[in-house]
Design an enzyme around this catalytic site. Structure first.
Site, PDB file in Angstrom:
ATOM      1  N   GLU A  92       0.824  -1.204   0.000  1.00 26.65           N
ATOM      2  CA  GLU A  92       0.000   0.000   0.000  1.00 26.65           C
ATOM      3  C   GLU A  92       0.867   1.266   0.000  1.00 26.65           C
ATOM      4  O   GLU A  92       1.961   1.290   0.556  1.00 26.65           O
ATOM      5  CB  GLU A  92      -0.929  -0.007   1.216  1.00 26.65           C
ATOM      6  CG  GLU A  92      -1.948  -1.138   1.114  1.00 26.65           C
ATOM      7  CD  GLU A  92      -2.945  -1.180   2.266  1.00 26.65           C
ATOM      8  OE1 GLU A  92      -4.127  -1.434   1.988  1.00 26.65           O
ATOM      9  OE2 GLU A  92      -2.567  -0.989   3.424  1.00 26.65           O
ATOM     10  N   CYS A 105       3.558   8.555   0.993  1.00 26.97           N
ATOM     11  CA  CYS A 105       4.061   7.667   2.044  1.00 26.97           C
ATOM     12  C   CYS A 105       4.216   6.280   1.429  1.00 26.97           C
ATOM     13  O   CYS A 105       3.232   5.674   1.020  1.00 26.97           O
ATOM     14  CB  CYS A 105       3.055   7.649   3.199  1.00 26.97           C
ATOM     15  SG  CYS A 105       3.465   6.479   4.496  1.00 26.97           S
ATOM     16  N   CYS A 112       6.164  -6.563   7.732  1.00 27.01           N
ATOM     17  CA  CYS A 112       7.269  -6.124   8.592  1.00 27.01           C
ATOM     18  C   CYS A 112       7.520  -7.182   9.653  1.00 27.01           C
ATOM     19  O   CYS A 112       6.598  -7.808  10.155  1.00 27.01           O
ATOM     20  CB  CYS A 112       6.925  -4.792   9.263  1.00 27.01           C
ATOM     21  SG  CYS A 112       8.285  -4.110  10.245  1.00 27.01           S
ATOM     22  N   CYS A 116       5.690  -4.636  16.113  1.00 22.49           N
ATOM     23  CA  CYS A 116       5.206  -3.649  17.079  1.00 22.49           C
ATOM     24  C   CYS A 116       3.736  -3.943  17.404  1.00 22.49           C
ATOM     25  O   CYS A 116       2.930  -4.199  16.500  1.00 22.49           O
ATOM     26  CB  CYS A 116       5.365  -2.236  16.534  1.00 22.49           C
ATOM     27  SG  CYS A 116       7.089  -1.832  16.186  1.00 22.49           S
ATOM     28  N   CYS A 119       0.711  -1.887  15.711  1.00 21.54           N
ATOM     29  CA  CYS A 119       0.783  -1.603  14.273  1.00 21.54           C
ATOM     30  C   CYS A 119       0.198  -2.758  13.464  1.00 21.54           C
ATOM     31  O   CYS A 119       0.612  -3.907  13.633  1.00 21.54           O
ATOM     32  CB  CYS A 119       2.247  -1.377  13.900  1.00 21.54           C
ATOM     33  SG  CYS A 119       2.557  -1.256  12.128  1.00 21.54           S
ATOM     34  N   GLY A 159       6.645  -1.782   6.527  1.00 19.15           N
ATOM     35  CA  GLY A 159       8.041  -2.215   6.527  1.00 19.15           C
ATOM     36  C   GLY A 159       8.990  -1.343   7.317  1.00 19.15           C
ATOM     37  O   GLY A 159       8.697  -0.198   7.635  1.00 19.15           O
ATOM     38  N   GLU A 160      10.143  -1.920   7.647  1.00 17.02           N
ATOM     39  CA  GLU A 160      11.204  -1.221   8.363  1.00 17.02           C
ATOM     40  C   GLU A 160      12.328  -0.943   7.358  1.00 17.02           C
ATOM     41  O   GLU A 160      13.054  -1.866   6.952  1.00 17.02           O
ATOM     42  CB  GLU A 160      11.684  -2.084   9.538  1.00 17.02           C
ATOM     43  CG  GLU A 160      12.983  -1.643  10.177  1.00 17.02           C
ATOM     44  CD  GLU A 160      13.034  -0.162  10.564  1.00 17.02           C
ATOM     45  OE1 GLU A 160      12.054   0.372  11.115  1.00 17.02           O
ATOM     46  OE2 GLU A 160      14.079   0.465  10.291  1.00 17.02           O
ATOM     47  N   SER A 191      11.850   6.662   8.124  1.00 13.11           N
ATOM     48  CA  SER A 191      11.466   6.437   9.512  1.00 13.11           C
ATOM     49  C   SER A 191      11.900   5.046   9.947  1.00 13.11           C
ATOM     50  O   SER A 191      11.619   4.061   9.270  1.00 13.11           O
ATOM     51  CB  SER A 191       9.943   6.582   9.656  1.00 13.11           C
ATOM     52  OG  SER A 191       9.554   6.303  10.982  1.00 13.11           O
ATOM     53  N   SER A 214      10.868   6.202  15.407  1.00 11.73           N
ATOM     54  CA  SER A 214       9.655   5.888  16.153  1.00 11.73           C
ATOM     55  C   SER A 214      10.056   5.555  17.574  1.00 11.73           C
ATOM     56  O   SER A 214      10.696   4.534  17.815  1.00 11.73           O
ATOM     57  CB  SER A 214       8.943   4.686  15.512  1.00 11.73           C
ATOM     58  OG  SER A 214       8.617   4.999  14.182  1.00 11.73           O
ATOM     59  N   HIS A 216       7.924   6.233  20.811  1.00  6.38           N
ATOM     60  CA  HIS A 216       6.705   5.719  21.453  1.00  6.38           C
ATOM     61  C   HIS A 216       6.807   5.479  22.952  1.00  6.38           C
ATOM     62  O   HIS A 216       5.782   5.384  23.616  1.00  6.38           O
ATOM     63  CB  HIS A 216       6.163   4.475  20.745  1.00  6.38           C
ATOM     64  CG  HIS A 216       5.908   4.693  19.284  1.00  6.38           C
ATOM     65  ND1 HIS A 216       5.214   5.777  18.805  1.00  6.38           N
ATOM     66  CD2 HIS A 216       6.293   3.997  18.188  1.00  6.38           C
ATOM     67  CE1 HIS A 216       5.169   5.725  17.482  1.00  6.38           C
ATOM     68  NE2 HIS A 216       5.820   4.672  17.079  1.00  6.38           N
ATOM     69  N   ASN A 290      -3.784   5.473  16.232  1.00  3.37           N
ATOM     70  CA  ASN A 290      -4.907   5.121  15.368  1.00  3.37           C
ATOM     71  C   ASN A 290      -5.411   3.744  15.750  1.00  3.37           C
ATOM     72  O   ASN A 290      -4.618   2.850  16.035  1.00  3.37           O
ATOM     73  CB  ASN A 290      -4.463   5.120  13.901  1.00  3.37           C
ATOM     74  CG  ASN A 290      -4.149   6.519  13.429  1.00  3.37           C
ATOM     75  OD1 ASN A 290      -4.988   7.410  13.522  1.00  3.37           O
ATOM     76  ND2 ASN A 290      -2.931   6.728  12.947  1.00  3.37           N
ATOM     77  N   CYS A 333      -1.424   6.233   9.848  1.00  2.59           N
ATOM     78  CA  CYS A 333      -0.223   5.560  10.354  1.00  2.59           C
ATOM     79  C   CYS A 333      -0.593   4.260  11.054  1.00  2.59           C
ATOM     80  O   CYS A 333      -1.458   4.246  11.919  1.00  2.59           O
ATOM     81  CB  CYS A 333       0.510   6.415  11.383  1.00  2.59           C
ATOM     82  SG  CYS A 333       0.881   8.048  10.842  1.00  2.59           S
TER      83      CYS A 333
HETATM   84  N1  SAH Z   1       8.895   0.826  10.327  1.00  2.99           N
HETATM   85  C1  SAH Z   1       9.138   2.212  10.372  1.00  2.99           C
HETATM   86  C2  SAH Z   1       8.340   2.999   9.340  1.00  2.99           C
HETATM   87  C3  SAH Z   1       6.884   2.667   9.117  1.00  2.99           C
HETATM   88  S1  SAH Z   1       5.721   2.985  10.391  1.00  2.99           S
HETATM   89  C4  SAH Z   1       8.877   2.757  11.752  1.00  2.99           C
HETATM   90  O1  SAH Z   1       8.277   2.079  12.558  1.00  2.99           O
HETATM   91  O2  SAH Z   1       9.313   3.871  12.028  1.00  2.99           O
HETATM   92  C5  SAH Z   1       5.293   4.721  10.324  1.00  2.99           C
HETATM   93  C6  SAH Z   1       4.914   5.307  11.685  1.00  2.99           C
HETATM   94  O3  SAH Z   1       3.599   4.911  12.122  1.00  2.99           O
HETATM   95  C7  SAH Z   1       5.861   4.871  12.788  1.00  2.99           C
HETATM   96  O4  SAH Z   1       6.196   5.972  13.587  1.00  2.99           O
HETATM   97  C8  SAH Z   1       5.002   3.893  13.549  1.00  2.99           C
HETATM   98  O5  SAH Z   1       5.489   3.666  14.830  1.00  2.99           O
HETATM   99  C9  SAH Z   1       3.659   4.548  13.488  1.00  2.99           C
HETATM  100  N2  SAH Z   1       2.516   3.702  13.855  1.00  2.99           N
HETATM  101  C10 SAH Z   1       2.401   2.364  13.752  1.00  2.99           C
HETATM  102  N3  SAH Z   1       1.185   1.953  14.184  1.00  2.99           N
HETATM  103  C11 SAH Z   1       0.522   3.069  14.570  1.00  2.99           C
HETATM  104  C12 SAH Z   1      -0.793   3.318  15.092  1.00  2.99           C
HETATM  105  N4  SAH Z   1      -1.657   2.324  15.300  1.00  2.99           N
HETATM  106  N5  SAH Z   1      -1.131   4.598  15.362  1.00  2.99           N
HETATM  107  C13 SAH Z   1      -0.266   5.611  15.127  1.00  2.99           C
HETATM  108  N6  SAH Z   1       0.964   5.444  14.625  1.00  2.99           N
HETATM  109  C14 SAH Z   1       1.365   4.190  14.356  1.00  2.99           C
HETATM  110 FE1  SF4 Z   2       7.213  -2.422  11.464  1.00  2.30          FE
HETATM  111 FE2  SF4 Z   2       7.198   0.218  11.845  1.00  2.30          FE
HETATM  112 FE3  SF4 Z   2       4.931  -1.216  12.128  1.00  2.30          FE
HETATM  113 FE4  SF4 Z   2       6.888  -1.452  13.912  1.00  2.30          FE
HETATM  114  S1  SF4 Z   2       5.678   0.382  13.486  1.00  2.30           S
HETATM  115  S2  SF4 Z   2       5.760  -3.146  12.977  1.00  2.30           S
HETATM  116  S3  SF4 Z   2       8.680  -1.265  12.641  1.00  2.30           S
HETATM  117  S4  SF4 Z   2       6.083  -0.925  10.245  1.00  2.30           S
END
Ligand code: SAH
Ligand code: SF4
Length: 344
Positions: A92, A105, A112, A116, A119, A159-160, A191, A214, A216, A290, A333
């Site tokens: 996506e 984006c 991934c 997390c 996510c 993805g990371e 990111s 990220s 958190h 979210n 996100c």
């Molecule tokens: N893997 C990388 C990049 C993709 S995620 C990373 O984690 O940084 C993009 C952003 O969305 C990251 O900051 C991630 O932590 C955040 N994210 C993931 N799940 C989320 C959620 N449910 N609500 C808000 N942000 C979220």
């Molecule tokens: Fe992967 Fe980023 Fe989602 Fe964590 S927040 S699972 S690193 S995409």
């Protein structure tokens, strides 16, 4: 077998064209059609002689993802594209319009591995990493479909990026290429969830690409629960690596902090974040978590987000509260899903 013409650099094309006794400038024209305009058909390359178009069509293919689904948010016009790749995997991409331009984006992997807990991408695991061209194609074809120039790109989809470091850097350079989409390095943001070796290598790049981390939580036990995939990269070492990055590059990193009700919005959590950031060069982006399906986590009330912003600001830490975009089409996100089957 037909040749994958998009895998050629301009120099390679020039060389091949001169072997065919074609003028060099034709190579530049073909390259621009492929890498600036995202053209999928030789027939449409209207400034080339018909004979050359036919010859190319006979000997070469143009690889490109196909749109499996496209959604437009009724809330803010954000668009989400589901692409099908050549091997049937789907990814996506999200396009957001701001007054200052269009941001895309992109995804760096199919799924991934980091897992997390908050996510949607992380919950389903990793299928494979994307090639540089597959990353660039997302920008190229969103721009072509939308009919406008893309001014910035964030690697914040599925993805990371630092688990796919080399391809990510190659994609950054292609996006930055004046003969390609020519997007300014500062407008290209990667990111990471905090993969330290990636941060160190990123600091060595000569280009002014932007880094986001990220975070958190700045409390180790909380962060371990939320982000088990980066447990081994402790907050202490992460802090160190980021300060080295700042010293080396002079660039300001961004911390992403998604606020989760009762988890990372407590008094000690807020204090730990202030301690992590105060006195360092950084910018903090706060967002309300979210919602994702089957998750035990809920977004913090907006009052808490505002309270944390005040607290950070009071300690001299620049902080922005970000609104999520495209929530009604699951484009916000963390909402991008891993799709295991062909979407039809
Ligand atoms: N893997 C990388 C990049 C993709 S995620 C990373 O984690 O940084 C993009 C952003 O969305 C990251 O900051 C991630 O932590 C955040 N994210 C993931 N799940 C989320 C959620 N449910 N609500 C808000 N942000 C979220
Ligand atoms: Fe992967 Fe980023 Fe989602 Fe964590 S927040 S699972 S690193 S995409």
């Amino acid at each position: 077998m037909k040749q994958d013409i998009k895998s050629r650099t301009t120099e390679q094309l020039q060389e091949e064209f001169s072997l065919l006794s074609l003028p060099r400038f034709r190579a530049g024209q073909v390259y621009a059609w492929l890498h600036q305009k995202g053209e999928r058909s030789f027939e449409e390359m209207t400034n080339l002689p018909k004979a050359l178009r036919d010859q190319l069509a006979e000997t070469c293919v143009i690889t490109a993802p196909t749109v499996a689904r496209k959604q437009v948010s009724a809330l803010d016009g954000t668009r989400k594209y589901l692409w099908e790749l050549s091997d049937g995997n789907c990814i996506e991409t999200v396009l957001m319009q701001y007054h200052h331009g269009n941001t895309v984006c992109i995804s760096s992997q199919v799924g991934c591995r980091m897992g997390c807990a908050f996510c949607a991408t992380g919950l389903a695991g990793l299928s494979r990493s994307l090639t540089a061209q597959e990353m660039v194609d997302q920008v190229l074809h969103v721009s072509r479909d939308f009919g406008e120039r893309v001014t910035s790109v964030v690697f914040m989809g599925q993805g990371e990026p630092f688990a796919n470091f080399d391809n990510t850097v190659e994609a950054l350079r292609m996006l930055n290429d004046p003969e390609g989409l020519a997007i300014g390095a500062r407008h290209l943001t990667v990111s990471t969830c905090g993969v330290i070796p990636g941060i160190r290598r990123f600091a060595e790049l000569p280009e002014q690409f932007t880094l986001a981390i990220s975070l958190h939580s700045a409390i180790q036990t909380t962060r371990n629960q939320l982000m088990p995939g980066v447990k081994k990269f402790t907050l202490l070492r992460l802090h160190e690596a980021i300060q080295e990055y700042v010293e080396k590059t002079g660039r300001r990193p961004t911390y992403e902090f998604a606020m989760i009700d009762g988890i990372n919005d407590t008094n000690p959590e807020m204090q730990a974040l202030v301690d992590f950031c105060a006195g360092t060069l950084c910018h903090v982006n706060l967002i309300q978590l979210n919602d994702i399906p089957d998750s035990p986590f809920r977004p913090s009330p907006i009052e808490k987000v505002e309270a944390l912003q005040r607290r950070l600001t009071m300690h001299g830490v620049e902080t922005t509260i970000r609104n999520s975009r495209g929530g009604d089409i699951d484009a916000a996100c963390g909402q991008l899903k891993q799709r295991r089957f062909r979407a039809r």
